[in-house]
Design an enzyme around this catalytic site. Structure first.
Site, mmCIF file in Angstrom:
data_model
loop_
_atom_site.group_PDB
_atom_site.id
_atom_site.type_symbol
_atom_site.label_atom_id
_atom_site.label_comp_id
_atom_site.label_asym_id
_atom_site.label_seq_id
_atom_site.Cartn_x
_atom_site.Cartn_y
_atom_site.Cartn_z
ATOM 1 N N ASP A 180 -4.530 6.834 10.088
ATOM 2 C CA ASP A 180 -4.092 5.528 10.598
ATOM 3 C C ASP A 180 -2.684 5.564 11.167
ATOM 4 O O ASP A 180 -2.236 4.619 11.808
ATOM 5 C CB ASP A 180 -4.206 4.450 9.510
ATOM 6 C CG ASP A 180 -3.349 4.740 8.280
ATOM 7 O OD1 ASP A 180 -2.434 5.578 8.354
ATOM 8 O OD2 ASP A 180 -3.606 4.124 7.229
ATOM 9 N N HIS B 55 0.213 5.356 6.825
ATOM 10 C CA HIS B 55 0.353 5.685 5.412
ATOM 11 C C HIS B 55 0.594 7.183 5.217
ATOM 12 O O HIS B 55 -0.125 8.001 5.794
ATOM 13 C CB HIS B 55 -0.890 5.249 4.634
ATOM 14 C CG HIS B 55 -1.095 3.771 4.661
ATOM 15 N ND1 HIS B 55 -1.901 3.157 5.587
ATOM 16 C CD2 HIS B 55 -0.587 2.798 3.869
ATOM 17 C CE1 HIS B 55 -1.884 1.854 5.373
ATOM 18 N NE2 HIS B 55 -1.091 1.601 4.336
ATOM 19 N N SER C 241 0.808 -1.221 0.000
ATOM 20 C CA SER C 241 0.000 0.000 0.000
ATOM 21 C C SER C 241 0.841 1.272 0.000
ATOM 22 O O SER C 241 0.371 2.326 -0.418
ATOM 23 C CB SER C 241 -0.936 0.009 1.212
ATOM 24 O OG SER C 241 -0.198 -0.118 2.411
ATOM 25 N N GLY D 234 -2.011 -4.308 1.159
ATOM 26 C CA GLY D 234 -2.082 -5.507 1.963
ATOM 27 C C GLY D 234 -1.104 -6.596 1.569
ATOM 28 O O GLY D 234 -1.071 -7.662 2.174
ATOM 29 N N ASN E 147 4.076 -5.536 5.868
ATOM 30 C CA ASN E 147 2.909 -6.287 6.326
ATOM 31 C C ASN E 147 3.307 -7.578 7.026
ATOM 32 O O ASN E 147 2.626 -8.023 7.955
ATOM 33 C CB ASN E 147 1.971 -6.576 5.153
ATOM 34 C CG ASN E 147 1.211 -5.338 4.713
ATOM 35 O OD1 ASN E 147 0.747 -4.563 5.530
ATOM 36 N ND2 ASN E 147 1.114 -5.142 3.415
#
Length: 241
Positions: free
Chosen positions: A206, A209, A58, A95, A123
């Site tokens: 979040d 990002h 991402s 993801g 991730n």
């Protein structure tokens, strides 16, 4: 201005659980799943352009932003401003893990790639995947790229994670990237999110990002390593003409 950054379309089901902060959100600029894997040149691009492929998650896909705001497109704009004949391909998938990346790699390598920027692993770290498995997957990706074309320049993006999984895991995760770069004699971006991670104003809600401003800094981190490569290649080609 016609953006030259291309996106791959994959016949893939997105992960049900996305560890890198997405939850059930889907990146708004991620394309719908299709059965098409081919990439075609858009207006303003030529078959003579060299290809820089960003293969990541991402962070590469510019989660939460327009694709044009992501660092791959910012790199394309800088290349264009310098008159360098490169086409950037954004092969970021929100993801994505190292295992998922390995599984879709053959699709990506269907075309010739001159510079391959590998941005995977975050991730894995956030999910606590055993690091020997992550390391093995990254090594297999590097090996596959070299097997496809030994002349491809590989750049590995270093990453760090919060100490949620314990200090030992966090430390080993951080050192995995420079170790792989040294063992394979490839270039390393020391920390992709240098100057961005931990800065609230440069990250989305979040906290993971980058915002549009954060992406500009990330692009600078990438260019610090990528820039000398493309500039040297341009000088070499010019001297041969």
């Amino acid at each position: 201005m016609m953006y030259k950054v291309l996106k791959f379309s994959y016949f893939l089901a997105f992960l049900a659980i996305i560890a890198c902060g997405e939850g059930k959100k889907q990146q708004k600029n991620t394309e719908e799943n299709t059965n098409q894997s081919d990439v075609t040149l858009e207006q303003g691009e030529t078959a003579d352009d060299k290809v820089i492929l960003f293969f990541g998650n991402s962070l590469t896909a510019a989660y939460g932003l327009e694709t044009e705001q992501g660092f791959p497109n910012l790199i394309q704009k800088r290349l264009d401003s310098l008159g360098l004949n490169y086409t950037v391909i954004n092969s970021g998938l929100s993801g994505e893990t190292t295992s998922g990346g390995l599984n879709r790699l053959d699709w990506v390598l269907n075309q010739e790639v001159d510079i391959f920027v590998l941005e995977l692993g975050a991730n894995d770290g956030l999910r606590g995947i055993p690091l020997d498995k992550s390391r093995e997957n990254l090594q297999k990706i590097i090996d596959a790229v070299r097997q496809k074309n030994p002349e491809t320049t590989i750049i590995l993006a270093g990453m760090q994670i919060p100490p949620n999984m314990g200090l030992e895991y966090t430390s080993e995760f951080r050192s995995m990237f420079p170790d792989l770069a040294q063992e394979n004699d490839i270039l390393l971006i020391p920390f992709l999110l240098e100057g961005v991670a931990g800065e609230p104003e440069l990250n989305l809600e979040d906290g993971i990002h980058p915002t549009a401003e954060g992406q500009k800094i990330v692009a600078g981190n990438v260019w610090d390593i990528l820039g000398p490569v493309v500039l040297e290649e341009n000088v070499t080609e010019t001297s041969m003409d």
